[in-house]
Motif scaffolding. Sequence first.
Motif, mmCIF file in Angstrom:
data_model
loop_
_atom_site.group_PDB
_atom_site.id
_atom_site.type_symbol
_atom_site.label_atom_id
_atom_site.label_comp_id
_atom_site.label_asym_id
_atom_site.label_seq_id
_atom_site.Cartn_x
_atom_site.Cartn_y
_atom_site.Cartn_z
ATOM 1 N N TYR A 118 62.877 69.163 38.698
ATOM 2 C CA TYR A 118 62.458 69.865 37.335
ATOM 3 C C TYR A 118 62.437 69.003 36.159
ATOM 4 C CZ TYR A 118 62.329 73.830 34.183
ATOM 5 O OH TYR A 118 62.095 74.583 32.927
ATOM 6 N N LEU A 119 61.341 68.665 35.450
ATOM 7 C CA LEU A 119 61.177 68.040 34.213
ATOM 8 C C LEU A 119 60.732 69.169 33.171
ATOM 9 C CD1 LEU A 119 59.421 64.767 33.637
ATOM 10 C CD2 LEU A 119 59.969 66.364 31.877
ATOM 11 N N SER A 120 61.743 69.728 32.322
ATOM 12 C CA SER A 120 61.483 70.783 31.472
ATOM 13 C C SER A 120 60.781 70.206 30.257
ATOM 14 C CB SER A 120 62.884 70.964 30.913
ATOM 15 O OG SER A 120 62.808 72.172 29.873
ATOM 16 N N GLY A 121 59.958 71.231 29.946
ATOM 17 C CA GLY A 121 58.972 71.027 28.504
ATOM 18 C C GLY A 121 59.693 71.902 27.459
ATOM 19 N N THR A 122 60.554 72.515 28.005
ATOM 20 C CA THR A 122 60.831 73.513 26.822
ATOM 21 C C THR A 122 62.445 73.249 26.450
ATOM 22 O OG1 THR A 122 61.722 75.153 28.370
ATOM 23 C CG2 THR A 122 59.513 75.230 27.665
ATOM 24 N N GLY A 123 63.275 72.455 27.091
ATOM 25 C CA GLY A 123 64.659 72.281 26.959
ATOM 26 C C GLY A 123 65.479 73.454 27.388
ATOM 27 N N LEU A 176 61.155 54.661 5.443
ATOM 28 C CA LEU A 176 60.865 54.977 6.721
ATOM 29 C C LEU A 176 60.757 56.523 6.890
ATOM 30 C CD1 LEU A 176 63.247 52.797 7.127
ATOM 31 C CD2 LEU A 176 62.323 52.572 9.201
ATOM 32 N N ALA A 177 59.976 57.141 8.098
ATOM 33 C CA ALA A 177 59.945 58.562 8.248
ATOM 34 C C ALA A 177 60.173 58.602 9.917
ATOM 35 C CB ALA A 177 58.694 59.069 7.701
ATOM 36 N N ILE A 178 60.586 59.602 10.361
ATOM 37 C CA ILE A 178 60.818 59.860 11.918
ATOM 38 C C ILE A 178 59.993 60.998 12.219
ATOM 39 C CG2 ILE A 178 62.383 60.242 13.703
ATOM 40 C CD1 ILE A 178 64.724 59.443 11.964
ATOM 41 N N ILE A 179 59.163 60.695 13.240
ATOM 42 C CA ILE A 179 58.265 61.776 13.899
ATOM 43 C C ILE A 179 59.093 62.061 15.324
ATOM 44 C CG2 ILE A 179 56.094 62.488 14.813
ATOM 45 C CD1 ILE A 179 54.711 60.741 12.946
ATOM 46 N N GLY A 180 59.601 63.041 15.171
ATOM 47 C CA GLY A 180 60.652 63.406 16.434
ATOM 48 C C GLY A 180 59.904 64.177 17.321
ATOM 49 N N GLY A 181 60.705 64.483 18.706
ATOM 50 C CA GLY A 181 60.024 65.290 19.500
ATOM 51 C C GLY A 181 60.713 66.680 19.178
ATOM 52 N N PRO A 182 60.274 67.727 20.083
ATOM 53 C CA PRO A 182 60.794 69.046 20.092
ATOM 54 C C PRO A 182 62.401 69.081 19.841
ATOM 55 C CG PRO A 182 59.186 68.871 21.593
ATOM 56 C CD PRO A 182 59.573 67.462 21.414
ATOM 57 N N PHE A 212 60.270 64.516 10.936
ATOM 58 C CA PHE A 212 59.299 65.808 11.237
ATOM 59 C C PHE A 212 59.252 66.016 12.666
ATOM 60 C CE2 PHE A 212 58.035 63.256 7.580
ATOM 61 C CZ PHE A 212 57.533 64.068 6.361
ATOM 62 N N ALA A 213 59.372 67.360 12.995
ATOM 63 C CA ALA A 213 59.615 67.705 14.378
ATOM 64 C C ALA A 213 58.112 67.701 15.096
ATOM 65 C CB ALA A 213 60.352 68.957 14.606
ATOM 66 N N GLY A 214 57.791 67.159 16.107
ATOM 67 C CA GLY A 214 56.768 67.009 17.037
ATOM 68 C C GLY A 214 56.462 67.662 17.979
ATOM 69 N N THR A 215 55.718 67.794 18.871
ATOM 70 C CA THR A 215 55.387 68.264 20.188
ATOM 71 C C THR A 215 55.269 67.450 21.235
ATOM 72 O OG1 THR A 215 52.962 68.317 20.263
ATOM 73 C CG2 THR A 215 54.425 70.317 19.087
ATOM 74 N N TYR A 216 55.461 66.116 21.037
ATOM 75 C CA TYR A 216 55.102 64.824 22.084
ATOM 76 C C TYR A 216 53.459 64.917 22.477
ATOM 77 C CZ TYR A 216 60.051 63.835 23.209
ATOM 78 O OH TYR A 216 61.406 63.519 23.126
ATOM 79 N N ALA A 243 58.772 59.346 18.314
ATOM 80 C CA ALA A 243 59.627 59.565 19.546
ATOM 81 C C ALA A 243 59.024 59.763 20.803
ATOM 82 C CB ALA A 243 60.609 60.997 19.316
ATOM 83 N N ASN A 244 57.864 59.166 21.014
ATOM 84 C CA ASN A 244 56.953 58.964 22.190
ATOM 85 C C ASN A 244 55.594 58.375 21.850
ATOM 86 O OD1 ASN A 244 55.185 61.113 21.561
ATOM 87 N ND2 ASN A 244 55.253 61.823 23.520
#
Length: 334
Positions: A118-123, A176-182, A212-216, A243-244
Amino acid sequence: MKDVAEHAGVSVSTVSYVLNDSGPVAPDRRNRVLDAIRLLEYSPNESARSLKRRSASTIGLVIPELTNQFFAMVAEGVQKAASARDVLVVLVVPDAVEQAEESQGKLLRSQRVDGVIYLSGTGSMPASIYQLARSGPVVLVDEQIPGMDLPAVVCDSRKGAREVAAHVLDHGHRRLAIIGGPPALWTAQQRLAGYREALAGAGIDPDSVPVFAGTYRQASGAALAEQALAGPAGSRKTALLCANDLMAIGAIEYCKSAGLRVPEDVSIVGFDDMPISALLTPRLTSVRQPARDMGYRAATALFDLLESKESTVTGQLATTVQLRETVCPPDDAR
């Protein structure tokens, strides 16, 4: 098997020895059994065989999507391990059929799979997958789910993020800025922690760097890059930590559309090191995860659990920074 044995003029146990390669059989008898199998078009009942052998005939693999090359490579690793054991993989991709993981978990249960990767897409873990975990082994890959004591094959995302951020900082970037994942995903949390550690190590207050929280997804990277790079040129961010890779690619696309040069105006890094990342112009600096190895190890761990062996999942797999062309010093550091 009885029909095969009768046609070949041997015992049922001899047929079993040939099918499972589990005992000595004289060459002439083996050939007679193989000829009978072909003539009768005999196909072994894999479910029955797996029960006798205490091994798997079918496993499930749940991944969020296949458009992300990283997920596809994990699936390749799982398939390679399964093929070596003649095990069927039932692939479930919720996004591909616009069905929630909950519905797909129910589908897996109806297929009577022996175990699930199982590879979760939601956590989180849907109730239907949780029910599968109660009745059979479930191995997580590329994620850990809080409160779930399940074996997991993961990489040292924190270290990889820290090292790639340090590479950017070593080039003199301070805006700098961070574009992070969910935010709910363990991988996103680990990568954000690694970025913040590198910032602190360079004497920068991590709280002063916007996240900035992204969706991957690629579109997310483009939209968030536009937000992160808003403002006058003199105060604009000079580097984006993504982040990806998909979000990094989206950020590069936005920069090109906005007339910003990468890396001269904006340095950008990604995470995953998908195959396409080395083919971009400019080629993307990224953190490599051994995706296929992760899938292979997850499947191997699942098979060990099904065969009542101790799980082979130990520690975290290493990440490596792939230095390419999307990072250079900012104007004021050249």
